[in-house]
Motif scaffolding. Structure first.
Motif, PDB file in Angstrom:
ATOM      1  N   LYS A   1     -18.323  45.526  14.707  1.00  0.00           N
ATOM      2  CA  LYS A   1     -17.586  44.461  14.038  1.00  0.00           C
ATOM      3  C   LYS A   1     -18.587  43.621  13.245  1.00  0.00           C
ATOM      4  O   LYS A   1     -19.549  43.106  13.794  1.00  0.00           O
ATOM      5  N   THR A   2     -18.375  43.499  11.956  1.00  0.00           N
ATOM      6  CA  THR A   2     -19.336  42.831  11.090  1.00  0.00           C
ATOM      7  C   THR A   2     -18.954  41.372  10.877  1.00  0.00           C
ATOM      8  O   THR A   2     -17.790  41.062  10.626  1.00  0.00           O
ATOM      9  N   HIS A   3     -19.923  40.494  10.987  1.00  0.00           N
ATOM     10  CA  HIS A   3     -19.722  39.078  10.713  1.00  0.00           C
ATOM     11  C   HIS A   3     -20.558  38.682   9.502  1.00  0.00           C
ATOM     12  O   HIS A   3     -21.628  39.250   9.266  1.00  0.00           O
ATOM     13  N   ILE A   4     -20.078  37.690   8.751  1.00  0.00           N
ATOM     14  CA  ILE A   4     -20.727  37.298   7.503  1.00  0.00           C
ATOM     15  C   ILE A   4     -21.043  35.824   7.533  1.00  0.00           C
ATOM     16  O   ILE A   4     -20.214  35.005   7.930  1.00  0.00           O
ATOM     17  N   LEU A   5     -22.250  35.475   7.096  1.00  0.00           N
ATOM     18  CA  LEU A   5     -22.646  34.090   6.916  1.00  0.00           C
ATOM     19  C   LEU A   5     -23.017  33.892   5.450  1.00  0.00           C
ATOM     20  O   LEU A   5     -23.943  34.528   4.939  1.00  0.00           O
TER      21      LEU A   5
ATOM     22  N   PHE B   1     -11.386  36.345   9.392  1.00  0.00           N
ATOM     23  CA  PHE B   1     -11.146  34.971   9.827  1.00  0.00           C
ATOM     24  C   PHE B   1     -12.225  34.114   9.184  1.00  0.00           C
ATOM     25  O   PHE B   1     -13.408  34.239   9.497  1.00  0.00           O
ATOM     26  N   TYR B   2     -11.816  33.240   8.273  1.00  0.00           N
ATOM     27  CA  TYR B   2     -12.764  32.485   7.449  1.00  0.00           C
ATOM     28  C   TYR B   2     -12.778  31.019   7.843  1.00  0.00           C
ATOM     29  O   TYR B   2     -11.727  30.415   8.076  1.00  0.00           O
ATOM     30  N   LEU B   3     -13.981  30.443   7.927  1.00  0.00           N
ATOM     31  CA  LEU B   3     -14.149  29.023   8.227  1.00  0.00           C
ATOM     32  C   LEU B   3     -15.007  28.372   7.149  1.00  0.00           C
ATOM     33  O   LEU B   3     -16.047  28.920   6.743  1.00  0.00           O
ATOM     34  N   PHE B   4     -14.569  27.210   6.715  1.00  0.00           N
ATOM     35  CA  PHE B   4     -15.246  26.475   5.645  1.00  0.00           C
ATOM     36  C   PHE B   4     -16.053  25.322   6.240  1.00  0.00           C
ATOM     37  O   PHE B   4     -15.493  24.380   6.797  1.00  0.00           O
ATOM     38  N   GLU B   5     -17.363  25.428   6.179  1.00  0.00           N
ATOM     39  CA  GLU B   5     -18.272  24.357   6.566  1.00  0.00           C
ATOM     40  C   GLU B   5     -18.019  23.759   7.960  1.00  0.00           C
ATOM     41  O   GLU B   5     -17.827  22.548   8.098  1.00  0.00           O
TER      42      GLU B   5
ATOM     43  N   ARG C   1      -8.433  39.329  14.361  1.00  0.00           N
ATOM     44  CA  ARG C   1      -9.044  39.831  13.129  1.00  0.00           C
ATOM     45  C   ARG C   1     -10.386  40.473  13.428  1.00  0.00           C
ATOM     46  O   ARG C   1     -11.066  40.120  14.386  1.00  0.00           O
ATOM     47  N   ARG C   2     -10.763  41.396  12.584  1.00  0.00           N
ATOM     48  CA  ARG C   2     -11.923  42.226  12.876  1.00  0.00           C
ATOM     49  C   ARG C   2     -13.241  41.619  12.413  1.00  0.00           C
ATOM     50  O   ARG C   2     -14.310  42.072  12.806  1.00  0.00           O
ATOM     51  N   HIS C   3     -13.195  40.610  11.565  1.00  0.00           N
ATOM     52  CA  HIS C   3     -14.437  40.027  11.050  1.00  0.00           C
ATOM     53  C   HIS C   3     -14.308  38.517  10.965  1.00  0.00           C
ATOM     54  O   HIS C   3     -13.206  37.986  10.790  1.00  0.00           O
ATOM     55  N   VAL C   4     -15.439  37.837  11.082  1.00  0.00           N
ATOM     56  CA  VAL C   4     -15.486  36.387  10.923  1.00  0.00           C
ATOM     57  C   VAL C   4     -16.475  36.073   9.806  1.00  0.00           C
ATOM     58  O   VAL C   4     -17.616  36.549   9.831  1.00  0.00           O
ATOM     59  N   ALA C   5     -16.033  35.289   8.837  1.00  0.00           N
ATOM     60  CA  ALA C   5     -16.900  34.859   7.731  1.00  0.00           C
ATOM     61  C   ALA C   5     -16.982  33.339   7.750  1.00  0.00           C
ATOM     62  O   ALA C   5     -15.966  32.658   7.859  1.00  0.00           O
ATOM     63  N   ILE C   6     -18.195  32.828   7.657  1.00  0.00           N
ATOM     64  CA  ILE C   6     -18.418  31.383   7.690  1.00  0.00           C
ATOM     65  C   ILE C   6     -19.289  30.993   6.507  1.00  0.00           C
ATOM     66  O   ILE C   6     -20.295  31.638   6.224  1.00  0.00           O
ATOM     67  N   LYS C   7     -18.876  29.943   5.842  1.00  0.00           N
ATOM     68  CA  LYS C   7     -19.621  29.448   4.678  1.00  0.00           C
ATOM     69  C   LYS C   7     -20.279  28.128   5.051  1.00  0.00           C
ATOM     70  O   LYS C   7     -19.623  27.217   5.575  1.00  0.00           O
ATOM     71  N   ILE C   8     -21.595  28.000   4.820  1.00  0.00           N
ATOM     72  CA  ILE C   8     -22.301  26.768   5.172  1.00  0.00           C
ATOM     73  C   ILE C   8     -23.299  26.380   4.081  1.00  0.00           C
ATOM     74  O   ILE C   8     -23.893  27.245   3.427  1.00  0.00           O
TER      75      ILE C   8
END
Length: 281
Positions: free
Chosen positions: A68-72, A95-99, A208-215
């Protein structure tokens, strides 16, 4: 002839031993696999005590058996990170999270901003790192410690830019918008979805299979090393780099009060060439 048949038997036994060793080597379970079954990460069956010890530090986080790939998404302010984050946000399995580190900053920095203590600074750095690790494990309850005022019964309306996450504006988190509504405006989500239930948000993250977070608020980039090297995360970092002149010009126009003196300088004392820097790109 007597030596020949004995030699054949010895060679046969040696061959069997080598094959047995090879088969055991390639079929043995790797030591770093965590023994916690998960719908997304495959059940691992019967495990030994040795396997269980590797997960004690973070019991909520199962090993990434299915890769399962996660993105930062890592950038400075006004570098295009919001745009890139929205590319991932549109994917139905992300699954995306903003800051999310905004809450760490607003909770700890007012108290630590004037402190020169190394220990105090490490508190902030460790809090940011541990929060990211928890969020990639879909432990959104960890975030509640930094939301002010604290959530009541795991519900809050104070999550920073909640509407920027499509997952937090869609079922099961919010039933106002149907599956056919693709383009949900951030303001409409905040207004119509009301308070955010962190339990439902956690369930949505696990589905969801991936989590992406923007910081843009990472205190020290060196602290990300522990996350990158953690095999349970399978973390991929996208670092955005923009011409600093464009960053400054964009900040001057976006944060007008903060950069008031810069705008005055650019309009009066700034050389003619520097006034040609585009406001946005």
């Amino acid at each position: 002839m007597q030596c020949s048949w004995k030699a054949v038997i010895l060679l046969a036994l040696a061959s069997i031993a080598i094959q047995y060793t090879a088969i055991r080597t390639f079929t043995a379970k790797p030591f770093h696999i965590c023994p916690v079954p998960n719908p997304l990460n495959c059940g691992l069956g019967q495990e030994t005590e040795a396997f269980e010890r590797i997960c004690d530090e973070y019991p909520y986080f199962t090993y990434n058996v299915s890769r399962k790939t996660h993105i930062l998404i890592l950038a400075t302010t006004r570098s295009g990170s919001s745009f890139v984050g929205q590319l991932f946000n549109q994917h139905s399995d992300v699954f995306y999270l903003f800051e999310p580190l905004y809450h760490v900053q607003t909770t700890l920095i007012p108290r630590l901003s004037h402190s020169k203590s190394t220990a105090d600074r490490r508190v902030m750095l460790g809090a940011s790192r541990d929060l990211l690790r928890s969020l990639y494990g879909c432990d959104l309850y960890f975030l509640e410690s930094y939301i002010k005022p604290p959530p009541v019964n795991h519900t809050t309306d104070k999550l920073f830019r909640r509407g920027a996450s499509k997952a937090l504006c869609s079922p099961p988190v919010c039933d106002v918008f149907g599956p056919s509504e693709v383009n949900i405006e951030e303001g409409d989500c905040v207004k119509k979805c009301s308070t955010l239930n962190m339990t439902l948000a956690t369930d949505s993250c696990k589905e969801r299979r991936h989590v992406a977070i923007k910081i843009v608020r990472v205190p020290e980039i060196g602290d990300l090393k522990a996350l990158v090297e953690d095999p349970r995360l399978n973390l991929k970092i996208i670092q955005l780099v923009r011409d600093p002149r464009g960053i400054l010009s964009s900040r001057i126009e976006t944060f007008r009060d903060t950069y008031r003196l810069w705008r005055i300088w650019r309009a009066t004392a700034c050389p003619h060439d520097c006034r040609k820097v585009p406001h946005r790109s």
